[in-house]
Enzyme design. Structure first.
Site, PDB file in Angstrom:
ATOM      1  CE1 TYR A  48     -58.129 -51.795 -14.976  1.00 22.79           C
ATOM      2  CE2 TYR A  48     -56.515 -50.027 -14.776  1.00 22.79           C
ATOM      3  CZ  TYR A  48     -56.833 -51.315 -15.154  1.00 22.79           C
ATOM      4  OH  TYR A  48     -55.880 -52.134 -15.697  1.00 22.79           O
TER       5      TYR A  48
ATOM      6  N   GLY B 125     -53.263 -62.442 -20.891  1.00 24.37           N
ATOM      7  CA  GLY B 125     -53.625 -63.757 -20.374  1.00 24.37           C
ATOM      8  C   GLY B 125     -53.254 -64.870 -21.332  1.00 24.37           C
TER       9      GLY B 125
ATOM     10  CG  ASP C   3     -69.642 -63.151 -17.396  1.00 21.55           C
ATOM     11  OD1 ASP C   3     -68.761 -62.392 -16.934  1.00 21.55           O
ATOM     12  OD2 ASP C   3     -70.618 -62.730 -18.060  1.00 21.55           O
TER      13      ASP C   3
ATOM     14  CB  SER D  58     -52.861 -51.540 -13.533  1.00 21.86           C
ATOM     15  OG  SER D  58     -52.723 -50.347 -14.270  1.00 21.86           O
TER      16      SER D  58
END
Length: 332
Positions: free
Chosen positions: A218, A80, A125, A205
């Protein structure tokens, strides 16, 4: 004698039938091989066109193409932060979103001083769920958001079996890896459509390519992002919006620190976040689904061609080794 003649005729008939079947099978085999060879040539050309040819021409003007501001989530470290720096290097003002105010301000100051662009920060958050988005929406109001990079994500502490994950970790994966991208797109996309320009990058991913044991939740969350990105592109490409699914394989970052001892500095296909981001940014506007890094693209092609059982077998071995290494070093 008649029996011998009959047997001979039958043998010839069977031979002709078998010959026809063999010719048919040979044609099918030739067609299959031709198709695979053609696909391989096309994939090789795409690899060269995406990762090497752009370096021979002038860089795209992202400010003119998309807008003056970029929003990057999960931007105080790793991919990032590196991606935000690459965009700033192209003259784009940066809005950083993460949960640590201190880190946000430090990164924003560093980017502003280094690249002479404007920066802004939003403390949020994403694991808290729905309650944070009203303040984000208000902070982004009236901003010419040209690029949104949904990079924020959480990983397992180390590869683990699904039933051993805590409920808190599961909700964190859902809120951060899935909900955050949906809500951020929902906030900025209307303005992009109105201006008829914009780009959205959703960082998925390599684990989304096939079912990945010991990273089930994930990898599934990243598969969601991949499909979400591709569907969005079909919906909004005609309105001037470019949506990219970015599918990196292993990168050396804090989020994957448990594997650094095994993978980093041992295999050339594990780049640093800075190296990866430099390559990935150059693919923006060119490929709507890419690994972002040429070596990862080779890995992606290999994964696409390998049987699922082979991928699962390899990931079981790798993730078991990573888990043992993490536990032995007290990362739990």
């Amino acid at each position: 004698m008649a029996a011998v003649d009959s047997f001979y005729l039958l043998y010839r008939e069977i031979g002709r039938s078998c010959s026809c079947y063999m010719e048919a099978l040979a044609l099918v085999g030739a067609w299959y091989m031709a198709r695979k060879c053609f696909t391989l040539v096309c994939d090789s050309y795409s690899l060269i066109r995406l990762h090497f040819i752009p370096k021979l021409v002038s860089r795209a003007d992202f400010v003119k193409q998309y807008g003056r501001w970029a929003v990057v989530t999960g931007s105080t470290a790793g991919v990032g932060k590196a991606y935000a720096e690459e965009l700033a290097n192209r003259g784009i003002n940066i809005i950083l979103i993460s949960r640590s105010k201190k880190k946000l301000e430090a990164v924003a100051k560093e980017i502003a001083e280094t690249y002479k662009v404007e920066t802004a920060v939003i403390v949020a958050d994403f694991s808290k769920g729905r309650e944070i988005y009203s303040s984000i929406k208000e902070a982004l109001r009236d901003k010419d958001i040209g690029i949104l990079v949904n990079n924020v994500g959480v990983f397992y502490t180390y590869p683990e079996y699904f039933t051993r994950l805590s409920e808190d970790k599961l909700w964190e994966i859902v809120n951060v890896n899935i909900a955050a991208a949906n809500m951020m797109v929902h906030i900025v996309l209307p303005g992009m459509v109105q201006r008829k320009r914009g780009a959205i990058v959703n960082v998925s991913s390599g684990s989304c390519c096939k079912p990945t044991p010991q990273m089930a939740a994930y990898s599934a969350s990243k598969a969601y992002l991949d499909h979400f990105s591709r569907a969005l592109h079909y919906e909004y490409a005609s309105k001037g919006i470019f949506v990219q699914s970015l599918i990196p394989f292993f990168i050396s970052t804090n989020m994957t620190q448990f594997g650094d001892r095994i993978l980093s500095n041992k295999f050339f296909f594990v780049p640093s976040a800075k190296v990866y981001a430099h390559h990935a940014v150059s693919t923006l506007g060119i490929s709507r689904r890419t690994t972002g890094y040429w070596i990862h693209s080779i890995q992606f092609l290999l994964v696409q061609y390998m049987p699922e059982w082979f991928w699962v077998w390899g990931m079981q071995i790798l993730n078991s080794a990573l888990r043992r290494d993490a536990v032995s070093h007290g990362i739990y």
